[in-house]
Every structure is written in structure tokens, then in C-alpha cells.
Design an enzyme around this catalytic site. Structure first.
Site, short mmCIF file in Angstrom:
data_model
loop_
_atom_site.label_atom_id
_atom_site.label_comp_id
_atom_site.label_asym_id
_atom_site.label_seq_id
_atom_site.Cartn_x
_atom_site.Cartn_y
_atom_site.Cartn_z
N ILE A 1 1.01 64.27 7.88
CA ILE A 1 1.37 63.92 6.50
C ILE A 1 0.91 65.01 5.53
CG2 ILE A 1 -0.72 62.53 6.18
CD1 ILE A 1 1.02 60.63 4.40
N CYS A 2 1.70 65.19 4.48
CA CYS A 2 1.38 66.04 3.36
C CYS A 2 1.30 67.52 3.77
CB CYS A 2 0.08 65.54 2.71
SG CYS A 2 -0.12 66.04 0.99
N HIS A 3 0.13 68.16 3.67
CA HIS A 3 -0.04 69.57 4.03
C HIS A 3 -0.33 69.76 5.53
CE1 HIS A 3 -0.61 69.84 -0.32
NE2 HIS A 3 -0.33 71.13 -0.22
N SER B 1 5.44 62.66 6.91
CA SER B 1 5.62 62.13 5.56
C SER B 1 5.14 63.15 4.54
CB SER B 1 4.87 60.80 5.37
OG SER B 1 5.58 59.74 5.97
#
Length: 186
Positions: free
Chosen positions: A107-109, A160
Site C-alpha cells: 500500500i501507498c509508497h 492500494s
């Protein structure tokens, strides 16, 4: 059978909610959430740029093996994956999940670590928007979706974009992880 899921994080810089919400989701589903890091001791969580709570490391990545787990979750935070992608043992650990056909969620980075592991060729995924070019340069296709499940590779990859996507992220990776490892072809 309860699943054993690795959560790989750096000693500092993990976005706390991207660690704690997925860990709790695994526990609520009857699984074992195992915190793996590059160093023993504790990891420092962050709420964006502010220090938050600390969490005890359960396994050191140098001693961990992908095939001892049923899946891998890579939480984000800007500093967390940036640190992990410079650690050869952490990168090798991540790559081993792909080599063993085991599911991975990021998720994210967190996909920065996947870029370094060279596992994104032909894959479709999402992330924090600033990783779009890195993912494309690594051979992946970036999409702007709340959650993306990609089965077009040696394993299932669930991704995500951000903390606001956590509910959908947790539901998706739990469902995919419950299916088990993808059989190796060839």
C-alpha cells in the site's frame, strides 16, 4: 488453517495505520501477523511525519524465509520503503515471495520495494501517485484505483493507494491470501 503473514518494515518510517490496520485484520481473520524488520528490537511508527508508537520486531529479515509464511504485507510511509529498497536482504526476502508464488500486498509508497526487487514487469498495480513513473519504468502498468488485484504473474499482487483505501485493501488481501499460493507454472 490459520495463516502466518509477514509484515516487512524498516526500523523507522512506517505509516502506523498502514501497519496496524492490516495486522489487526489478519488477527481478526484468525491469522498470525509477524512483524519482520532489518534490525532486532523495535520499529518506530509514524503518523505522516510525526513519531507515533513503537512495535516489537518478531523476526529479523536476515533470518526469515518467505516459504515460512503464507503471504507478505508491505505497509507504506515514505521513509519505510525507501529504506527497505536499499537493504539487499529485505529486497531478496520480498523477491522470494514472488519466486515461491506467494501472495503479496503493498500500500501507498510500499511498491518502491517491489521496484527494487524487479518483480513488476507485466504487472498492473496502484500506489501513491508519485510512484507512477517508477512503476512504469520498472515495467509495470500503474492505475489509479482504490485497490488493484493482479494475478498476471507468478503470484497474486494486491495494491492500494493510501490510508483512505485501507478497508478495501484489507478486505482484498485477506480474500486473496485465503486462496493460498498460486501454483508455479513451467
Amino acid at each position: 488453517m490459520p495463516q502466518r503473514i509477514a509484515f516487512l518494515v524498516a526500523p523507522e518510517g512506517v505509516e502506523q495505520i498502514e501497519l496496524t490496520d492490516p495486522m489487526q485484520a489478519v488477527r481478526d481473520a484468525g491469522g498470525e501477523a509477524v512483524l519482520v524488520s532489518t534490525d532486532p528490537g523495535e520499529v518506530q511508527g509514524f503518523n505522516h511525519l510525526d513519531k507515533a508508537d513503537t512495535f516489537p520486531v518478531q523476526e529479523v529479515v536476515a533470518d526469515a524465509r518467505a516459504d515460512a509464511f503464507d503471504g507478505l504485507v508491505l505497509p507504506g510511509g515514505v521513509a519505510n520503503p525507501d529504506y527497505l529498497r536499499t537493504d539487499a536482504k529485505a529486497v531478496a526476502f520480498v523477491k522470494d515471495f514472488f519466486d515461491h508464488g506467494l501472495p503479496v500486498a503493498a500500500i501507498c509508497h510500499a511498491p518502491w520495494t517491489l521496484v527494487e526487487a524487479d518483480v513488476l514487469g507485466g504487472r498492473t498495480l496502484t500506489s501513491w501517485p508519485s510512484l507512477r513513473t517508477d512503476i512504469r519504468n520498472a515495467g509495470g502498468t500503474w492505475v489509479d484505483e482504490q485497490v488493484k488485484v493482479c494475478t498476471g504473474g507468478p503470484n497474486t499482487l494486491v495494491t492500494s493507494r493510501k490510508p483512505d483505501d485501507l478497508k478495501a485493501f484489507c478486505e482484498a488481501f485477506l480474500a486473496e491470501f485465503a486462496k493460498g499460493a498460486k501454483p508455479k507454472s513451467g
